[in-house]
Design a protein around this motif. Sequence first.
Motif, mmCIF file in Angstrom:
data_model
loop_
_atom_site.group_PDB
_atom_site.id
_atom_site.type_symbol
_atom_site.label_atom_id
_atom_site.label_comp_id
_atom_site.label_asym_id
_atom_site.label_seq_id
_atom_site.Cartn_x
_atom_site.Cartn_y
_atom_site.Cartn_z
ATOM 1 N N VAL A 162 17.595 17.836 15.359
ATOM 2 C CA VAL A 162 18.363 17.729 14.115
ATOM 3 C C VAL A 162 17.496 17.079 13.054
ATOM 4 O O VAL A 162 16.820 16.081 13.329
ATOM 5 C CB VAL A 162 19.636 16.873 14.331
ATOM 6 N N THR A 163 17.529 17.643 11.848
ATOM 7 C CA THR A 163 16.814 17.064 10.728
ATOM 8 C C THR A 163 17.784 16.829 9.586
ATOM 9 O O THR A 163 18.462 17.754 9.144
ATOM 10 C CB THR A 163 15.690 17.993 10.236
ATOM 11 N N GLN A 164 17.843 15.601 9.128
ATOM 12 C CA GLN A 164 18.656 15.284 7.958
ATOM 13 C C GLN A 164 17.718 15.074 6.782
ATOM 14 O O GLN A 164 16.797 14.253 6.850
ATOM 15 C CB GLN A 164 19.492 14.033 8.205
ATOM 16 N N LEU A 165 17.936 15.834 5.733
ATOM 17 C CA LEU A 165 17.071 15.772 4.559
ATOM 18 C C LEU A 165 17.562 14.684 3.618
ATOM 19 O O LEU A 165 18.675 14.750 3.111
ATOM 20 C CB LEU A 165 17.060 17.129 3.860
ATOM 21 N N LEU A 203 25.409 16.227 1.792
ATOM 22 C CA LEU A 203 24.456 15.657 2.738
ATOM 23 C C LEU A 203 23.967 16.797 3.629
ATOM 24 O O LEU A 203 24.767 17.505 4.220
ATOM 25 C CB LEU A 203 25.121 14.561 3.581
ATOM 26 N N ARG A 204 22.639 16.898 3.715
ATOM 27 C CA ARG A 204 22.056 18.077 4.361
ATOM 28 C C ARG A 204 21.673 17.820 5.809
ATOM 29 O O ARG A 204 21.136 16.760 6.146
ATOM 30 C CB ARG A 204 20.817 18.529 3.588
ATOM 31 N N CYS A 205 21.919 18.833 6.622
ATOM 32 C CA CYS A 205 21.577 18.770 8.047
ATOM 33 C C CYS A 205 21.108 20.147 8.496
ATOM 34 O O CYS A 205 21.813 21.137 8.284
ATOM 35 C CB CYS A 205 22.782 18.339 8.868
ATOM 36 N N ASN A 206 19.931 20.193 9.087
ATOM 37 C CA ASN A 206 19.443 21.417 9.719
ATOM 38 C C ASN A 206 19.222 21.143 11.198
ATOM 39 O O ASN A 206 18.795 20.060 11.575
ATOM 40 C CB ASN A 206 18.148 21.891 9.064
ATOM 41 N N TYR A 207 19.498 22.137 12.004
ATOM 42 C CA TYR A 207 19.398 21.954 13.444
ATOM 43 C C TYR A 207 18.478 23.011 14.037
ATOM 44 O O TYR A 207 18.200 24.047 13.419
ATOM 45 C CB TYR A 207 20.783 22.045 14.093
ATOM 46 N N SER A 208 18.046 22.726 15.237
ATOM 47 C CA SER A 208 17.282 23.686 16.023
ATOM 48 C C SER A 208 17.945 23.779 17.371
ATOM 49 O O SER A 208 18.161 22.756 18.029
ATOM 50 C CB SER A 208 15.832 23.216 16.170
ATOM 51 N N SER A 209 18.316 25.009 17.752
ATOM 52 C CA SER A 209 18.948 25.188 19.049
ATOM 53 C C SER A 209 18.737 26.621 19.504
ATOM 54 O O SER A 209 18.922 27.547 18.715
ATOM 55 C CB SER A 209 20.443 24.876 18.963
ATOM 56 N N SER A 210 18.407 26.792 20.746
ATOM 57 C CA SER A 210 18.172 28.136 21.290
ATOM 58 C C SER A 210 19.470 28.772 21.765
ATOM 59 O O SER A 210 19.483 29.938 22.138
ATOM 60 C CB SER A 210 17.172 28.065 22.444
ATOM 61 N N VAL A 211 20.542 28.024 21.755
ATOM 62 C CA VAL A 211 21.845 28.540 22.167
ATOM 63 C C VAL A 211 22.840 28.192 21.073
ATOM 64 O O VAL A 211 22.565 27.333 20.220
ATOM 65 C CB VAL A 211 22.299 27.931 23.514
ATOM 66 N N PRO A 212 23.990 28.875 21.052
ATOM 67 C CA PRO A 212 24.991 28.521 20.031
ATOM 68 C C PRO A 212 25.288 27.033 20.075
ATOM 69 O O PRO A 212 25.632 26.491 21.122
ATOM 70 C CB PRO A 212 26.203 29.360 20.441
ATOM 71 N N PRO A 213 25.141 26.363 18.944
ATOM 72 C CA PRO A 213 25.238 24.896 18.967
ATOM 73 C C PRO A 213 26.655 24.378 18.813
ATOM 74 O O PRO A 213 27.512 25.028 18.232
ATOM 75 C CB PRO A 213 24.404 24.499 17.752
ATOM 76 N N TYR A 214 26.873 23.193 19.357
ATOM 77 C CA TYR A 214 28.016 22.388 18.977
ATOM 78 C C TYR A 214 27.456 21.313 18.044
ATOM 79 O O TYR A 214 26.492 20.632 18.404
ATOM 80 C CB TYR A 214 28.667 21.722 20.187
ATOM 81 N N LEU A 259 24.129 14.069 23.089
ATOM 82 C CA LEU A 259 23.969 14.410 21.686
ATOM 83 C C LEU A 259 22.594 13.986 21.205
ATOM 84 O O LEU A 259 22.099 12.922 21.570
ATOM 85 C CB LEU A 259 25.022 13.720 20.832
ATOM 86 N N ILE A 260 22.000 14.838 20.383
ATOM 87 C CA ILE A 260 20.766 14.497 19.680
ATOM 88 C C ILE A 260 21.156 14.182 18.238
ATOM 89 O O ILE A 260 21.766 15.033 17.566
ATOM 90 C CB ILE A 260 19.769 15.660 19.702
ATOM 91 N N PHE A 261 20.808 12.993 17.769
ATOM 92 C CA PHE A 261 21.201 12.560 16.434
ATOM 93 C C PHE A 261 20.056 12.696 15.449
ATOM 94 O O PHE A 261 18.886 12.491 15.794
ATOM 95 C CB PHE A 261 21.636 11.091 16.462
ATOM 96 N N GLY A 262 20.408 13.012 14.208
ATOM 97 C CA GLY A 262 19.450 12.888 13.126
ATOM 98 C C GLY A 262 19.237 11.425 12.800
ATOM 99 O O GLY A 262 19.915 10.549 13.342
ATOM 100 N N LYS A 263 18.289 11.160 11.882
ATOM 101 C CA LYS A 263 17.959 9.778 11.567
ATOM 102 C C LYS A 263 18.924 9.130 10.597
ATOM 103 O O LYS A 263 18.812 7.941 10.315
ATOM 104 C CB LYS A 263 16.525 9.694 11.041
ATOM 105 N N GLY A 264 19.851 9.902 10.076
ATOM 106 C CA GLY A 264 20.881 9.336 9.226
ATOM 107 C C GLY A 264 20.576 9.450 7.751
ATOM 108 O O GLY A 264 19.406 9.475 7.336
#
Lengths: 115, 115
Positions: free
Chosen positions: B4-7, B21-32, B103-108
């Motif tokens: 997860v990347t929070q810009l 507030l922006r959030c981009n994710y990386s996931s090889s499967v449909p994400p929750y 859960l993988i969290f962004g840096k906030g």
Amino acid sequence: NAGVTQTPKFRILKIGQSMTLQCTQDMNHNYMYWYRQDPGMGLKLIYYSVGAGITDKGEVPNGYNVSRSTTEDFPLRLELAAPSQTSVYFCASSFSGGGGAYEQYFGPGTRLTVT
Amino acid sequence: AQSVTQLGSHVSVSEGALVLLRCNYSSSVPPYLFWYVQYPNQGLQLLLKYTTGATLVKGINGFEAEFKKSETSFHLTKPSAHMSDAAEYFCAVRTYGGSQGNLIFGKGTKLSVKP
């Protein structure tokens, strides 16, 4: 329901001391987690448990130990405190099963300072 | 592996202005996907979650987020900021596989609201 409770709220340790951070949940959740939060770094997973008697390491387990003897309790043990362990510690729990999203519920945190 | 990347670590808006507030994710499967809010000296509270189905998800306190698979984004919005929205916001993605449920969290992103 009280949800997830943590004790103590604050603690100051000297280098080399040990302590146990307590965590209890009353939601009958099977999964429990310990995180540490450092400024600007988000949350890092220390240990997690998928049920009583089952624990596994997260991203930053060094210097910590856990046990899970009951569904409700998940204590975190610091054996030889170091300044690098100064942080805010959060316990969380979630429920798996039934196709749920595993959303986590957090406690209020323990602010630990090691000097 | 999921990530997860929070810009933007800090976002400042005026009271009554749009919050984004922006959030981009990386996931090889449909994400929750999840958004959490943390008020000063408190634990994290779930704002909203995306699992499957409708891509526009409504949460508490007037917040909503839209899942855009083509952009791998899950941005959080609120039409009109209130002073009480000042807090830190975390985007998270659920993992799969051996650590299913974690859960993988962004840096906030810390949100400030100016009067």
